[in-house]
Design an enzyme around this catalytic site. Structure first.
Site, PDB file in Angstrom:
ATOM      1  N   TYR A 104      45.310  13.462  27.381  1.00 38.96           N
ATOM      2  CA  TYR A 104      44.001  13.469  27.269  1.00 38.96           C
ATOM      3  C   TYR A 104      43.517  14.070  25.859  1.00 38.96           C
ATOM      4  CZ  TYR A 104      38.962  14.241  27.876  1.00 38.96           C
ATOM      5  OH  TYR A 104      37.646  14.162  27.618  1.00 38.96           O
ATOM      6  N   ASP A 177      49.024  17.092  34.726  1.00 41.62           N
ATOM      7  CA  ASP A 177      47.735  16.451  34.965  1.00 41.62           C
ATOM      8  C   ASP A 177      47.800  15.179  35.904  1.00 41.62           C
ATOM      9  OD1 ASP A 177      45.065  15.302  34.581  1.00 41.62           O
ATOM     10  OD2 ASP A 177      44.931  16.077  32.514  1.00 41.62           O
TER      11      ASP A 177
HETATM   12  C1  LIG Z   1      43.571  12.821  32.139  1.00 42.33           C
HETATM   13  C2  LIG Z   1      42.121  13.861  31.913  1.00 42.33           C
HETATM   14  N1  LIG Z   1      42.530  15.045  32.111  1.00 42.33           N
HETATM   15  C3  LIG Z   1      41.379  15.917  32.003  1.00 42.33           C
HETATM   16  C4  LIG Z   1      40.072  15.465  31.332  1.00 42.33           C
HETATM   17  C5  LIG Z   1      38.980  16.523  31.451  1.00 42.33           C
HETATM   18  O1  LIG Z   1      38.222  16.354  32.383  1.00 42.33           O
HETATM   19  P1  LIG Z   1      36.394  16.539  32.563  1.00 42.33           P
HETATM   20  O2  LIG Z   1      35.726  15.475  31.565  1.00 42.33           O
HETATM   21  O3  LIG Z   1      36.123  16.524  33.803  1.00 42.33           O
HETATM   22  O4  LIG Z   1      36.261  17.987  31.854  1.00 42.33           O
HETATM   23  C6  LIG Z   1      39.982  13.903  31.368  1.00 42.33           C
HETATM   24  C7  LIG Z   1      38.655  13.465  30.983  1.00 42.33           C
HETATM   25  O5  LIG Z   1      38.524  12.411  30.566  1.00 42.33           O
HETATM   26  C8  LIG Z   1      40.945  13.302  31.575  1.00 42.33           C
HETATM   27  O6  LIG Z   1      40.860  11.760  31.345  1.00 42.33           O
END
Ligand SMILES: Cc1ncc(COP(=O)(O)O)c(C=O)c1O
Length: 384
Positions: A104, A177
């Site tokens: 991400y 993640d």
């Molecule tokens: C795989 C992944 N991890 C972390 C995040 C970050 O999350 P947030 O937007 O809730 O801060 C995202 C956001 O798109 C994501 O797709």
């Protein structure tokens, strides 16, 4: 309910299955209080003092998510980024961390902008190449390996059991993640992960109306206590209303994720080999490079995320984007409605994502409507 003897699906549907002890209500109450009454002897009845540290509504969602992931404890955060950065910020300056190259973009951007000044030694690696990971580990200095699987936005798959074995042999902690797979499809603790991280904004909540994150741990150790302490001291708690919406969203998690996975698989299979596309990236397709591992590691589906690469490059890709009528043009993922975006535009000029790539988050609509919409958009948008 006897939580030991029912499946995670049942635990999710019944929100852990405990009625509210005061009213008997099956839906939990929202506890909005920021502070708790101190007893004349200085003690606190339930041990809670102030909501930046502890809140019963958050605790309920945390217990549910920990039960779904099979983890030992969970801490909710105000966003997925707050959760991810809490893990990195619980490391010490000088620590070496290995991070998967495809991930991400927000995490990659934060690492590039802040982790260096924080003193972390960040090295990007390809977790699919076990020899490269082994070579990158610096004994005694590497403290964390961070992976995302399936990984944004090519949906590359990491063999969790293999990287966990490798990392643990060198004393390295592994954080996964699990936002995209969710515990419905993959439970990283079962493959040896030490920490699981979520953007709860996505599938866990599932309705596009909550920003939240979570970190879960396989064991309560000093590193876990540092993460919890970071949350308390940095004020990274979500609000009670967000925590309440999140627990409500999780009640339908299995239904939504299974449906999105089935439809995404159908869409990927339908458009594979389409003359207006140069690639359909989906781990459920037999020619996806991660398919074999995904088939072993994911159970019940390959997820609701896929990407398509449009023949002719950025121009035709943008035309397809402009032509959709059922898919919603928006960023984010994991909600009930299907989304489409030109990922490179969302990530900005430093993005390594190919210019011809459109990322699709498949929702729970009628699959035929989504297929017909994309078919019509490809007819209009892309050159043949
Ligand atoms: C795989 C992944 N991890 C972390 C995040 C970050 O999350 P947030 O937007 O809730 O801060 C995202 C956001 O798109 C994501 O797709």
């Amino acid at each position: 309910m006897d939580q030991q003897h029912v499946s995670p699906e049942t635990l999710a549907a019944q929100g852990l299955g405990e009625a509210d002890p005061v009213s008997g209500g099956l839906a939990p109450v929202i506890n909005l209080s920021t502070n708790y009454e101190q007893q004349p002897d200085g003690s606190y009845r339930e041990g809670r003092v102030y909501t930046r540290a502890d809140n019963p509504t958050s605790e309920h969602a945390e217990q549910l998510l920990a039960a779904l992931e099979g983890g030992c404890a969970c801490a909710l955060f105000g966003s997925g980024m707050a959760a991810a950065t809490a893990v990195f910020q619980s490391l010490l300056p000088g620590d070496h961390v290995l991070v998967s190259r495809v991930l991400y973009w927000g995490v990659r951007k934060w690492l590039a902008e802040f982790a260096l000044t924080w003193g972390l030694d960040v090295e990007f690696t390809d977790p699919g190449d076990l020899a490269a990971v082994a070579a990158a580990i610096r004994p005694g200095r590497t403290r964390l390996l961070w992976v995302e699987t399936p990984a944004n936005p090519m949906w590359e798959i990491t063999d969790l059991a293999a990287v966990c074995d490798l990392a643990h042999a060198a004393g390295v902690r592994v954080a996964v993640d699990n936002t995209v797979a969710t515990p419905v499809l993959t439970r990283p603790f079962e493959f040896g992960a030490d920490l699981v991280v979520h953007s709860a904004t996505k599938y866990l909540n599932g309705h596009g109306d909550v920003l939240a994150g979570a970190v879960l741990t396989a064991r309560r150790d000093p590193f876990w206590e540092r993460i919890r302490s970071w949350r308390r001291n940095a004020g990274a708690m979500p609000g009670p209303f967000e925590a309440w919406l999140l627990q409500r969203g999780m009640r339908t998690l299995f239904l939504r994720v299974h449906r999105a996975s089935q439809t995404a698989h159908q869409i990927a299979t339908h458009f594979r080999g389409h003359p207006a596309l140069t690639a359909v990236l989906y781990p459920g397709l037999p020619d996806h490079p991660g398919h074999e591992i995904a088939a072993r590691q994911m159970s019940g589906g390959f997820g609701g995320m896929l990407s398509i690469r449009v023949a002719g490059g950025a121009g035709p890709a943008r035309d397809v984007l402009a032509a959709v009528r059922v898919f919603k043009r928006a960023t984010s993922l994991g909600g009930v409605e299907s989304l489409i975006e030109h990922r490179r535009t969302s990530e900005g000029p430093s993005s390594p994502v190919p210019d011809d790539l459109l990322r699709l988050s498949v929702g729970i609509e009628a699959p035929g409507d989504l297929i017909a919409d994309l078919e019509a958009a490809l007819d209009k948008g892309a050159p043949r």
